[in-house]
Write an enzyme that holds these catalytic residues in place. Structure first.
Site: not given
Ligand code: AGP
Length: 610
Positions: A2, A27, A74, A99-100, A482, A486, A489, A505, A605
């Protein structure tokens, strides 16, 4: 997550709030809303979906005002529909954005219902607005009512509230979620971070945990969690509008991928001499603290966790220091056994990730020698909580999928590895060689970006795929992780990464001629082992793509599928350089599948809730 934007001014603030909401889109959110004070009542508009839906509503039925609040939500409690969008209100007299998460919302809801309150949403937020309304009904002003109400709340929140009976006043509060106060010329603002307000002001007060602020156009007053009047420093913020604009790029993610050579150069700037990591770049007295360290414990989430995993290999190999790496949401509920002389490291792009922040607080009670934050946002909660800090200097990262934050985290961790290696008595020539290598990194990243067109063309082969496997070994296994993260997501293709030796395995059962398998092949001692693992894939007809260091390209034959070579610069730099092609792959596949690259579905974000 949010986002909040609020303002008290002498001019119409509708556009300020709307521009702010657009700036908060990065965000992640699923509905938006606004409430502005009118003469004796509050006017509100809310829309499910994007800010542009809210804008369309406002164009059809405009509301203007000098004082008000706005929000991108959100969803946590209740569906992402209009009814649950914020602002939540008590009649047309009080409106609140949040927010929260309020953990004791159910008990408060029951209590408020018994005293006659009617609820119109499924949100945890709505209890707050009724609680404040009730307290104002008993004679308190808005500022006092908010201070009293938050004493009854459990959980994490940042809020902004306006009342029709107090024209020109906004009250905000923070506990566990960030909130900044922007100081304009005869106007004041509140927001979740500075980006939505940089067109209006560069002067900010970062509210502290437990602070409550009352502001109007002329003035503001802050009370701390003990209800004492406090003065907080006003900071000049250097972020420019250019840094948060997309420029000529098609997406923020694309811009951020291409900014990596510069971001890495800035992260190294002033931290390396020709022959060593400069002393105390981690903070005053850090050299003495780091000199005692015999173990490192790294905690983070998502992409930042992957950066930690890469560092584990390098820490053990180059510095000879044992290193554990853990996911923050797991660590925070464990009772860790802390051995003597252990450094606790958190990594976070945003500096606000709830699990990582909680892990850091947990660690501060657990007896580590020191805590260190590697972070991209100055003044964030994590930066304030840690004893030592090394800022990545990636600049604002707007795309939800982390790119330049990740590569700069890798570089920051390498500075830590090298400093600990030096303090641990590593061979001086080897050490100087690594330092010299690091200075070449931006140039290697530039070269890797030259593969963009090749990956754009390659991506066409994946748009119909639903699964992919990524393989790596050693410090490149987390790079494969990673790459898979990517791809999943932003393209929504199911992707998993395996340490290549694990293939037989279990996951090998998934491999057939329809399964794309990406392997990351650096020039290191594990190459032969990796080639054997790749043979296992080609023998099952898997569709192989190998991203290899140029020096080892000739080790692969036609049966190994599509081979792409690049100069990766040796063991320290190679994981950083190898990241670039995987980012390009994910980006182009997502673009060609037509997904929302910068704001992928369901993601946020800055994950400020558990
Ligand atoms: C990365 O592409 C993601 N959106 C997510 O995994 C992110 O790295 C994770 O939420 C941690 O965020 P931060 O680095 O702001 O703590």
């Amino acid at each position: 997550m949010c986002g909040i934007v609020a303002a008290a001014a002498r001019r119409n603030i509708r556009d300020i709030l709307m521009v702010g909401l657009y700036a908060l889109e990065y965000r992640g959110y699923d509905s938006a809303g606004i409430a502005l004070q009118q003469d004796g009542f509050l006017a509100r508009q809310r829309a499910a979906g994007k800010v542009k839906e809210l804008e369309a509503l406002l164009e059809a039925s405009p509301i203007d005002g000098h004082c008000g609040i706005s929000h991108t939500r959100w969803a946590t409690h209740g569906k992402p529909n209009t009814q649950n969008a914020h602002p939540q209100t008590a009649g047309d007299q009080l409106a609140l954005v949040h927010n929260g998460i309020i953990e004791n919302h159910a008990a408060l809801r029951n209590e408020l219902r018994e005293s006659g309150c009617e609820f119109n949403s499924d949100t945890d937020t709505e209890v707050m607005v009724h609680l404040i309304a009730q307290l104002m009904g008993s004679g308190l002003d808005l500022f006092a009512a908010v201070r009293k109400a938050i004493g009854r709340l459990r959980g994490a929140f940042a809020i902004a509230v306006v009342s029709a009976v107090e024209p020109g006043v906004v009250v905000g509060a923070r506990r566990g979620s960030p909130l900044v106060l922007g100081i304009g010329d005869g106007e004041h603002f509140l927001a979740s971070d500075v980006y939505p307000l940089i067109a209006e002001t560069t002067r900010f007060v970062y509210l502290e945990e437990g602070d409550v602020v009352a502001l109007n156009a002329d003035d503001y007053e802050i009370r701390n969690e003990s209800d004492e009047l406090v003065t907080r420093p006003v900071k000049e913020v250097e972020v420019t509008i250019d840094a948060v604009e997309r420029g000529d790029y098609n997406h923020y993610m694309q811009k951020e991928i291409f900014e990596q050579p510069q971001a890495v150069a800035e992260t190294l700037e002033g931290r390396l001499s020709a022959s060593r990591v400069l002393p105390n770049i981690f903070g005053v007295g850090a050299e003495e603290v780091l000199g005692k360290i015999c173990q490192v414990h790294i905690v983070a989430c998502g992409t930042s966790y992957h950066a930690g995993l890469v560092a584990r290999y390098q820490m053990e190999q180059l510095a000879g220091i044992p290193c554990r790496v853990e996911i923050a949401s797991e660590y925070r509920y464990r009772r860790p056994v802390v051995t003597d002389d252990t450094l606790f490291v958190v990594i976070s792009q945003s500096g606000e990730t709830a699990d990582t922040l909680a892990a850091l607080k947990h660690a501060r009670q657990a007896g580590y020698t020191a805590t260190l934050a590697i972070c991209n946002v100055a003044e964030s909660s994590i930066v304030r909580e840690a004893e030592l800090v090394l800022m990545t200097r990636a600049g604002p990262e707007i795309g939800v999928a982390s790119t330049k934050a990740f590569t700069t985290q890798l570089v920051a961790l390498q500075l830590l590895v090298l400093e600990l290696a030096r303090l641990n008595g590593v061979d001086e020539t080897r050490y100087a060689g690594y330092v010299a290598d690091l200075n070449h990194l931006p140039e290697l990243l530039n070269q890797a970006l030259g593969l963009d067109a090749e990956f754009e063309a390659l991506a066409a082969a994946f748009i119909e795929k639903e699964d992919a496997l990524f393989l790596g070994r050693g410090s490149h296994y987390p790079i494969a992780m990673e790459g898979a993260l990517k791809l999943k997501e932003i393209s929504y293709i199911h992707a998993e990464a395996y340490a290549a030796g694990e293939l037989k395995h279990g996951p090998l059962a998934l491999v057939d001629e329809k399964m794309p398998v990406f392997a990351v092949a650096p020039d290191n001692t594990l190459l032969e082992k990796l080639i054997s693992n790749i043979e296992e894939v080609s023998a099952r007809g898997g569709e192989l793509y190998v991203i290899a260091d140029s020096k080892v390209v000739s080790s692969f034959g036609q049966r190994h599928g599509h081979i792409m070579g690049l100069d990766t610069g040796g063991p320290l730099l190679s994981p950083v350089v190898m990241t670039i092609p995987l980012q390009l792959l994910a980006y182009h596949v997502a673009v060609q599948r037509g997904t929302n690259v910068d704001q992928p579905r369901n993601l946020a974000k800055s994950v400020t809730v558990e």
